[in-house]
Structures are given as structure tokens and as C-alpha cells.
Scaffold this motif. Structure first.
Motif, PDB file in Angstrom:
ATOM      1  N   TRP A   1       1.381   7.155  -6.496  1.00  0.00           N
ATOM      2  CA  TRP A   1       0.306   8.095  -6.823  1.00  0.00           C
ATOM      3  C   TRP A   1       0.730   9.529  -6.532  1.00  0.00           C
ATOM      4  O   TRP A   1       0.505  10.422  -7.346  1.00  0.00           O
ATOM      5  CB  TRP A   1      -0.947   7.727  -6.035  1.00  0.00           C
ATOM      6  N   PHE A   2       1.355   9.752  -5.371  1.00  0.00           N
ATOM      7  CA  PHE A   2       1.834  11.097  -5.025  1.00  0.00           C
ATOM      8  C   PHE A   2       2.820  11.596  -6.079  1.00  0.00           C
ATOM      9  O   PHE A   2       2.802  12.773  -6.453  1.00  0.00           O
ATOM     10  CB  PHE A   2       2.530  11.109  -3.657  1.00  0.00           C
TER      11      PHE A   2
ATOM     12  N   ILE B   1      -7.445  11.758   0.326  1.00  0.00           N
ATOM     13  CA  ILE B   1      -8.189  10.502   0.221  1.00  0.00           C
ATOM     14  C   ILE B   1      -7.249   9.324   0.446  1.00  0.00           C
ATOM     15  O   ILE B   1      -7.561   8.377   1.184  1.00  0.00           O
ATOM     16  CB  ILE B   1      -8.878  10.386  -1.154  1.00  0.00           C
ATOM     17  N   SER B   2      -6.060   9.388  -0.156  1.00  0.00           N
ATOM     18  CA  SER B   2      -5.089   8.304  -0.032  1.00  0.00           C
ATOM     19  C   SER B   2      -4.617   8.125   1.410  1.00  0.00           C
ATOM     20  O   SER B   2      -4.496   6.998   1.896  1.00  0.00           O
ATOM     21  CB  SER B   2      -3.884   8.581  -0.938  1.00  0.00           C
ATOM     22  N   ILE B   3      -4.360   9.250   2.101  1.00  0.00           N
ATOM     23  CA  ILE B   3      -3.881   9.188   3.492  1.00  0.00           C
ATOM     24  C   ILE B   3      -4.993   8.696   4.420  1.00  0.00           C
ATOM     25  O   ILE B   3      -4.788   7.815   5.256  1.00  0.00           O
ATOM     26  CB  ILE B   3      -3.351  10.553   3.962  1.00  0.00           C
TER      27      ILE B   3
ATOM     28  N   TYR C   1      -4.516  17.831  -6.357  1.00  0.00           N
ATOM     29  CA  TYR C   1      -3.466  17.001  -5.723  1.00  0.00           C
ATOM     30  C   TYR C   1      -3.763  16.814  -4.237  1.00  0.00           C
ATOM     31  O   TYR C   1      -3.641  15.712  -3.708  1.00  0.00           O
ATOM     32  CB  TYR C   1      -2.106  17.657  -5.917  1.00  0.00           C
TER      33      TYR C   1
ATOM     34  N   THR D   1       2.164   2.010  -3.390  1.00  0.00           N
ATOM     35  CA  THR D   1       1.079   2.498  -4.255  1.00  0.00           C
ATOM     36  C   THR D   1       0.775   3.958  -3.956  1.00  0.00           C
ATOM     37  O   THR D   1       0.569   4.771  -4.883  1.00  0.00           O
ATOM     38  CB  THR D   1      -0.194   1.652  -4.052  1.00  0.00           C
ATOM     39  N   GLN D   2       0.750   4.319  -2.672  1.00  0.00           N
ATOM     40  CA  GLN D   2       0.503   5.704  -2.288  1.00  0.00           C
ATOM     41  C   GLN D   2       1.585   6.635  -2.824  1.00  0.00           C
ATOM     42  O   GLN D   2       1.288   7.671  -3.433  1.00  0.00           O
ATOM     43  CB  GLN D   2       0.442   5.824  -0.755  1.00  0.00           C
TER      44      GLN D   2
ATOM     45  N   SER E   1      -6.731  14.349  -3.749  1.00  0.00           N
ATOM     46  CA  SER E   1      -6.378  12.950  -4.015  1.00  0.00           C
ATOM     47  C   SER E   1      -5.446  12.406  -2.925  1.00  0.00           C
ATOM     48  O   SER E   1      -5.579  11.251  -2.515  1.00  0.00           O
ATOM     49  CB  SER E   1      -5.719  12.811  -5.393  1.00  0.00           C
ATOM     50  N   THR E   2      -4.514  13.256  -2.453  1.00  0.00           N
ATOM     51  CA  THR E   2      -3.587  12.807  -1.408  1.00  0.00           C
ATOM     52  C   THR E   2      -4.307  12.643  -0.079  1.00  0.00           C
ATOM     53  O   THR E   2      -4.036  11.699   0.667  1.00  0.00           O
ATOM     54  CB  THR E   2      -2.423  13.815  -1.255  1.00  0.00           C
TER      55      THR E   2
ATOM     56  N   LEU F   1       0.817  -1.212   0.000  1.00  0.00           N
ATOM     57  CA  LEU F   1       0.000   0.000   0.000  1.00  0.00           C
ATOM     58  C   LEU F   1       0.852   1.265   0.000  1.00  0.00           C
ATOM     59  O   LEU F   1       0.558   2.221  -0.730  1.00  0.00           O
ATOM     60  CB  LEU F   1      -0.938   0.004   1.215  1.00  0.00           C
ATOM     61  N   ARG F   2       1.908   1.299   0.813  1.00  0.00           N
ATOM     62  CA  ARG F   2       2.762   2.491   0.897  1.00  0.00           C
ATOM     63  C   ARG F   2       3.390   2.811  -0.453  1.00  0.00           C
ATOM     64  O   ARG F   2       3.493   3.965  -0.839  1.00  0.00           O
ATOM     65  CB  ARG F   2       3.853   2.283   1.955  1.00  0.00           C
TER      66      ARG F   2
END
Length: 225
Positions: free
Chosen positions: A177-178, A222-224, A216, A173-174, A219-220, A170-171
Motif C-alpha cells: 500500500w505504501f 491509518i495503516s500504521i 498519503y 500488505t502495508q 492512509s499510512t 500484514l507487513r
């Protein structure tokens, strides 16, 4: 037909406040995590950047326009610095070494002090055009400013890229994306807010950078979370 900057201002004010809320959401997720703190500050400084452009678009006197212009030049310095810190801290929040803090913060301070203390540093004069307000910049000052901002964004993206080699699951993938979103948003910001507005003299699209940066942040967030 292009909307005047002033016509975007009310939307930009709302976007600025939205950035503040997103920053607080990430803090509520884990206020002790240093990466979350850096991201919350990133979100807040983006909010200030957006509000600076919004206020500048609505200003009808040179004094008020200059005040907001100073804000929207100061804020991207802080945005770039916080993005670099976030890239270094995510995901484990390990302490950033003091020499890195000095190397990244001193150029920001060196530009911020004259920006705030000298009325004509970067902001040579304000002009009121038929399509909206614009800043005539001192190109020498602005070049130094742009180099600092772009170098910090480049450093942040490089830090994220290097992390992709070690992270898994997961990390990874995050961070991936970032990094991808960071490339897209940085590209839009550099084109619309640095090259087009300040080196080619077309100020009509100066609102694109902060709006793209807000995407940005969303989206970040949501990811966090």
C-alpha cells in the motif's frame, strides 16, 4: 475557473496543522519505533511544506513571500529524505547503515545551505500575478534541487519494492500500500510542483502536490495505527 493560490491558503494552513497532528498520533502509537519516528518527521515536514505554500499564497510583500518560498523549497528536501528513511526503517526499525545516511543526507545539506543563505538561490525573483503569487526560479539551481528530490523519492520507492520480495502477511500488505500510494503521490507532486510549476511556468496548481501528499500521510497513518 481556477481558484487563486491565496484562496486555497486557509485550507492549506488547516491541512498543515492536520499533518502535525497525524505525526503525533503515530508517535503516540509507539514513540520508540524508529520507523514511527521517521514517519512522524515525514508528516511534520509535509505540514511545513503545506504551510510554506499557504503563507506564500497570502504574502503581499516580496520579503514575506521570499521567506515562505524558502520554506516551501526547503521542506520537500526534508520530506524526500524522511520518506527514504521511513522506507528503509519500516517495519522492523533496523538501524540504517552510516554510509547510506551520508549518501542520502549530504545532497540535501548541499542544496539546503545555499537555499537558506543565498536569497537568489533557486528563488530568482517573486512576481505577483492577477491569479496569485509565483516564483521565477533559476533553472540551473532548480534542476539540481529537483534531481535530489526525485532521486530520494525514487530510492524510497525502490526500497519499498525490494521489501515486497521478503515480507509476508500484514507487513507485506502495508508495504504494498505504501508503495502504490507513493507512486501515485510522487507522480502528482513531480507533475504539479516540478514540471508544471517550474519547467512549464504554470504556478496555479502548486497546492495539489502537498494536498496529495497529505492523503498519503492519512492512509499510512491509518495503516500504521
Amino acid at each position: 475557473e481556477t481558484l487563486m493560490l491565496g484562496q486555497w491558503s486557509f485550507i492549506l494552513f488547516a491541512v498543515g496543522i492536520f499533518n502535525f497532528v497525524l505525526g503525533l498520533l503515530v508517535l503516540l502509537r509507539d514513540a520508540k519505533n524508529k520507523a514511527n519516528i521517521a514517519f512522524a518527521l515525514l508528516s511534520i515536514t509535509i505540514g511545513l511544506w503545506v504551510i510554506g505554500i499557504a503563507g506564500f499564497g497570502l504574502a503581499n510583500t516580496p520579503e514575506v513571500a521570499l521567506l515562505f518560498a524558502k520554506l516551501f523549497y526547503l521542506a520537500p528536501l526534508c520530506v524526500a529524505l524522511m520518506f527514504a528513511y521511513f522506507a528503509l526503517l519500516f517495519p522492523d526499525g533496523k538501524r540504517i547503515q552510516s554510509h547510506i545516511i551520508l549518501a542520502t543526507s549530504l545532497p540535501v545539506i548541499a542544496v539546503a545551505i545555499p537555499l537558506l543563505s543565498q536569497p537568489k538561490f533557486i528563488t530568482d525573483r517573486i512576481v505577483f500575478e492577477s491569479w496569485g503569487n509565483a516564483v521565477i526560479v533559476n533553472q540551473g539551481h532548480y534542476f539540481a534541487y529537483a534531481i535530489v528530490v526525485m532521486a530520494l523519492f525514487g530510492y524510497a520507492l525502490l526500497s519499498l519494492l525490494l521489501k515486497l520480495k521478503t515480507l509476508r502477511g500484514l507487513r507485506r500488505t502495508q508495504v504494498q500500500w505504501f508503495f502504490i500510494m507513493g507512486i501515485v503521490v510522487s507522480g502528482l507532486g513531480i507533475w504539479f510542483n516540478i514540471i508544471l510549476a517550474h519547467w512549464l511556468g504554470d504556478y496555479r496548481y502548486v497546492w495539489v502536490g502537498p494536498l496529495a501528499t497529505t492523503i498519503y500521510v492519512i492512509s499510512t497513518t491509518i495503516s500504521i495505527v
